[in-house]
Design an enzyme around this catalytic site. Structure first.
Site, PDB file in Angstrom:
ATOM      1  N   GLN A  24      -5.536   5.989 -13.091  1.00  0.00           N
ATOM      2  CA  GLN A  24      -6.015   4.663 -12.687  1.00  0.00           C
ATOM      3  C   GLN A  24      -5.039   3.955 -11.758  1.00  0.00           C
ATOM      4  OE1 GLN A  24      -5.537   3.329 -17.031  1.00  0.00           O
ATOM      5  NE2 GLN A  24      -5.206   1.394 -15.958  1.00  0.00           N
ATOM      6  N   CYS A  28      -8.221   0.591 -17.023  1.00  0.00           N
ATOM      7  CA  CYS A  28      -8.380   1.547 -18.136  1.00  0.00           C
ATOM      8  C   CYS A  28      -9.749   1.424 -18.787  1.00  0.00           C
ATOM      9  CB  CYS A  28      -7.304   1.307 -19.178  1.00  0.00           C
ATOM     10  SG  CYS A  28      -7.379  -0.348 -19.900  1.00  0.00           S
ATOM     11  N   HIS A  74      -5.112  -1.536 -24.198  1.00  0.00           N
ATOM     12  CA  HIS A  74      -5.368  -0.366 -23.362  1.00  0.00           C
ATOM     13  C   HIS A  74      -6.581   0.367 -23.915  1.00  0.00           C
ATOM     14  CE1 HIS A  74      -4.510   2.770 -20.531  1.00  0.00           C
ATOM     15  NE2 HIS A  74      -4.177   3.670 -21.432  1.00  0.00           N
ATOM     16  N   ASN A  94      -5.966  10.081 -21.739  1.00  0.00           N
ATOM     17  CA  ASN A  94      -5.492   8.883 -21.067  1.00  0.00           C
ATOM     18  C   ASN A  94      -5.951   8.921 -19.611  1.00  0.00           C
ATOM     19  OD1 ASN A  94      -4.164   6.465 -20.755  1.00  0.00           O
ATOM     20  ND2 ASN A  94      -2.211   7.193 -21.566  1.00  0.00           N
TER      21      ASN A  94
END
Ligand SMILES: *[C@@H]1O[C@H](CO)[C@@H](O)[C@H](O)[C@H]1NC(C)=O
Ligand SMILES: *[C@@H]1O[C@H](CO)[C@@H](O)[C@H](O)[C@H]1NC(C)=O
Ligand SMILES: *[C@@H]1O[C@H](CO)[C@@H](O)[C@H](O)[C@H]1NC(C)=O
Ligand SMILES: *[C@@H]1O[C@H](CO)[C@@H](O)[C@H](O)[C@H]1NC(C)=O
Ligand SMILES: *[C@@H]1O[C@H](CO)[C@@H](O)[C@H](O)[C@H]1NC(C)=O
Ligand SMILES: *[C@@H]1O[C@H](CO)[C@@H](O)[C@H](O)[C@H]1NC(C)=O
Ligand SMILES: *[C@@H]1O[C@H](CO)[C@@H](O)[C@H](O)[C@H]1NC(C)=O
Ligand SMILES: *[C@@H]1O[C@H](CO)[C@@H](O)[C@H](O)[C@H]1NC(C)=O
Ligand SMILES: *[C@@H]1O[C@H](CO)[C@@H](O)[C@H](O)[C@H]1NC(C)=O
Ligand SMILES: *[C@@H]1O[C@H](CO)[C@@H](O)[C@H](O)[C@H]1NC(C)=O
Ligand SMILES: *[C@@H]1O[C@H](CO)[C@@H](O)[C@H](O)[C@H]1NC(C)=O
Ligand SMILES: *[C@@H]1O[C@H](CO)[C@@H](O)[C@H](O)[C@H]1NC(C)=O
Length: 601
Positions: free
Chosen positions: A380, A389, A544, A565
């Site tokens: 990102q 995110c 997050h 992630n």
């Protein structure tokens, strides 16, 4: 007869090597003499080999602006396909980065290559010499190294950071401590070997070729017809990859992947007549081809002089209230207290907690019954930092669920997080709400990446105009460059909602696919490199969003979640992490979300 000079206007990505004045008229006898097609199967398509799709995701070279980068995409896509074949489609799914080739190939030579065109064989030369990183190290920017005054041209100079980089909220960017590169053993030029040479090479994987794309070819935008080009155009101006061949109603054809988005032809692919007597017909497709032999193992590059990575937050504990806003800024997710999801769970399916399925001890969508359903690993924070995110955790989970619904069949696509930013569908680069992404998917639908390349930036105005949803920059003339595209596929979401707790999360993931989850990132978690992470916090301030794609158990019997992630393939274990199950480490079991995509008809 069509004048090839007209093509200068269209400028699909001019292949300078076969420059104007260099006219290659193949000798027909030479081509036919080699034709021993009976040795090979009558049809082949790398998008469906006994049901298995080995092809890398379609791309769009004209995004975010026009760029004659066909010579890079044709080769990087064919190499990525061959990596899928060599690795038997195992995780990770690699999207090779075209940008380093555009920025770094012959960058000290005046005004050739880059966005003004090149030759696909040069791309193989570059990969053989330097190797290539993936898209999460170097996202496509449609720019090249140029010392030119052409208005509108994006200059993306060659640098260590163009090979691989990561960025922090304060604007600093740096080369990661270590990252992976993919390489080829060698490449083979099969120019002049014609139909039989191409068919022989195709048995081992896709190949790249130069073609002449005439003005008429734009008509192809609809459907999957077998293009019959009789323009007698004698100069190549575009590069593509050939991914298969066959016969329909007695007409032999090639299956070709273009790099003009999924809205071109069928899913970004087209067909063209194969094996004609007059070899100057049919776009010259049987003339200038090449393929690579790939190395299925990445090489690890260690940064010899790593800069100390900027710390993104100070000590997190003790400042909960006042930190909320800075956390949101730093990581991109609005804390749970002000996060409001509007679930739509009036569903035909049984509520997840009532599903009777026996849950396996281990489940991982990266290797479910030997297959990888997980889309590529993204970053990102590249080309610039962006707290998106919330758009990544949700769109990656939806993309994975599309792969699951389709049983991984062709074409492989990923949903566009940039459209989410452009439409303010839940938030911005300053943070947001995954619930908004699902709601947007329900009300509107989400296009794939080839409609909007991820640029990690909020638009000047997030007005969700047609051009912000799906565009093409098909016209080289600046500034009249980009336009909206009408006929593209929107992936809808039918239902979405929250899920929490070990048992319900497992059932949701096992039955339907990956989920998004809010977590509280700490500086220690940012430092994660491998193993099963464990960190209990007295209270959680969710800052997050990640995705959970499965679970496992260590040899010592410790159960863990497999998390995805959006911080690049160089973070953690190929962009993924393991975190101890039970006990709500980092709050991962409190605040997850799911959405059900609908396959377009
Ligand atoms: C793949 O090819 C088989 C025949 O080999 C065909 O039955 C099947 O429908 C094809 N699958 C797709 C998704 O096109
Ligand atoms: C899914 O595809 C695999 C081949 O990759 C095949 O073995 C399997 O039978 C397919 N499953 C379904 C439900 O079609
Ligand atoms: C670009 O060209 C100009 C004029 O030739 C020259 O002064 C300048 O140093 C060049 N810039 C680079 C980065 O090479
Ligand atoms: C290319 O590399 C492969 C694998 O190392 C090798 O088997 C093959 O002989 C090489 N081909 C050429 C033309 O060098
Ligand atoms: C590819 O082969 C053809 C025919 O042998 C040759 O003319 C051409 O220069 C070769 N291209 C490269 C890039 O080596
Ligand atoms: C393509 O067009 C030419 C010229 O009109 C014609 O002779 C040929 O039969 C066509 N080929 C196919 C496969 O339709
Ligand atoms: C082949 O024939 C079928 C049935 O007539 C038709 O639907 C199809 O469009 C034809 N395909 C081509 C490429 O002409
Ligand atoms: C191929 O077609 C072109 C244009 O129709 C024609 O000028 C040329 O003579 C043909 N070549 C052969 C070998 O038939
Ligand atoms: C994938 O799972 C199968 C069992 O389903 C296992 O045999 C295989 O080793 C796993 N592959 C990888 C790459 O982990
Ligand atoms: C590209 O833009 C120029 C300038 O507006 C225009 O004259 C030209 O017709 C356009 N070309 C295409 C193919 O749309
Ligand atoms: C969009 O697709 C439909 C159906 O294929 C077609 O009728 C329409 O003309 C297309 N619109 C554009 C702008 O291409
Ligand atoms: C992160 O790693 C660096 C380097 O290994 C170390 O100096 C630092 O203390 C670590 N930070 C935390 C919070 O663990």
């Amino acid at each position: 007869m069509k004048s090839c000079l007209m093509l200068l206007v269209l400028c699909f990505g001019i292949v300078q090597v076969h420059s104007y004045g260099h006219v290659y008229i193949p000798e027909v006898t030479e081509v036919l003499a080699r034709a021993e097609l009976s040795d090979y199967p009558e049809h082949l398509f790398w998008g469906n080999m006994s049901g298995v799709d080995y092809l890398t995701a379609p791309r769009n070279q004209h995004m975010p602006i026009w760029c004659g980068a066909c010579w890079v995409f044709s080769a990087t896509s064919a190499v990525a396909d061959r990596l899928n074949i060599a690795r038997n489609r195992r995780w990770p799914n690699i999207i090779l980065a075209p940008q380093p080739v555009l920025s770094c190939y012959n960058y000290d030579t005046e005004n050739i290559q880059g966005c003004r065109g090149g030759d696909h064989m040069n791309t193989y030369m570059y990969i053989q010499e330097h190797g290539l990183t993936d898209e999460s190290c170097s996202p496509y920017q449609a720019g090249s190294y140029f010392n030119s005054s052409t208005p509108g041209e994006i200059i993306v100079p060659c640098s260590d950071q163009i090979i691989c980089k990561n960025c922090a909220p304060n604007g600093d960017c740096w080369v990661p401590v270590s990252y992976e590169k993919w390489t080829i053993h060698n490449w083979t030029n099969i120019t002049g070997q014609g139909e039989a040479g191409m068919i022989a090479a195709l048995q081992n994987g896709p190949i790249s070729c130069s073609i002449c794309a005439t003005e008429n070819f734009e008509r192809y935008y609809k459907g999957f017809e077998i293009w019959n080009d009789t323009s007698n155009c004698l100069e190549t101006n575009h590069d593509i990859s050939v991914v298969g061949y066959g016969t329909e109603n007695g007409t032999n054809y090639w299956i070709v992947r273009n790099s003009w988005g999924t809205y071109f032809g069928k899913n970004g692919f087209f067909r063209v007549v194969r094996g004609v007597q007059n070899a100057t017909w049919n776009m010259l497709i049987e003339e200038f081809c090449a393929y690579a032999t790939v190395n299925p193992h990445p090489i690890i590059v260690r940064n010899p002089a790593p800069t100390e990575e900027p710390k993104q937050v100070e000590d997190l504990r003790g400042y909960f209230e006042e930190k909320k806003h800075s956390l949101k800024r730093h990581y991109g997710r609005i804390p749970k207290t002000i996060w409001e999801m509007k679930p739509r769970t009036d569903y035909r399916r049984t509520p997840v907690n009532q599903l009777g399925a026996v849950l396996p001890a281990v489940w991982d969508w990266r290797n479910a019954s030997g297959q990888n359903f997980v889309s590529w690993t993204r970053n990102q924070h590249d080309p610039v930092y962006c707290g998106s995110c919330w758009a990544h955790g949700s769109t990656s989970s939806l993309s994975d669920r599309i792969n699951i619904l389709k049983n991984n069949s062709w074409p492989r696509i990923t949903l566009s997080p940039q459209v989410i930013l452009n439409c303010h569908a839940g938030g911005s680069c300053g943070g947001g709400n995954p619930g908004g992404v699902y709601q947007f998917g329900f009300e509107h639908g989400i296009p794939d990446d080839t409609c909007q390349q991820y640029v990690a930036k909020d638009p000047v105005s997030a007005s969700c105009s047609p051009i912000q949803q799906c565009m093409s920059c098909f016209n080289a003339s600046y500034p009249v460059n980009c336009d909206s595209v009408a006929n593209y596929t929107n992936y809808k979401v039918s239902h979405w909602g929250p899920v929490s707790g070990v048992e319900n999360m497992k059932r949701e993931i096992y039955q339907f696919g990956p989920v998004g989850c809010g977590i509280e990132v700490t500086p220690r978690f940012e430092n994660y490199t491998s193993g099963v992470y464990e960190e209990w916090l007295p209270f959680y301030s969710i800052n997050h969003e990640i995705a959970v794609v499965g679970w496992g158990v260590t040899t010592d019997g410790v159960e863990y979640w497999v998390g995805r992630n959006s911080w690049g393939s160089f973070w953690g274990e190929g962009g993924f992490f393991k975190i101890k199950m039970h006990g709500n480490n980092l709050g991962i079991e409190t605040d997850c979300d799911w959405g059900d995509p609908v396959l377009p008809k």
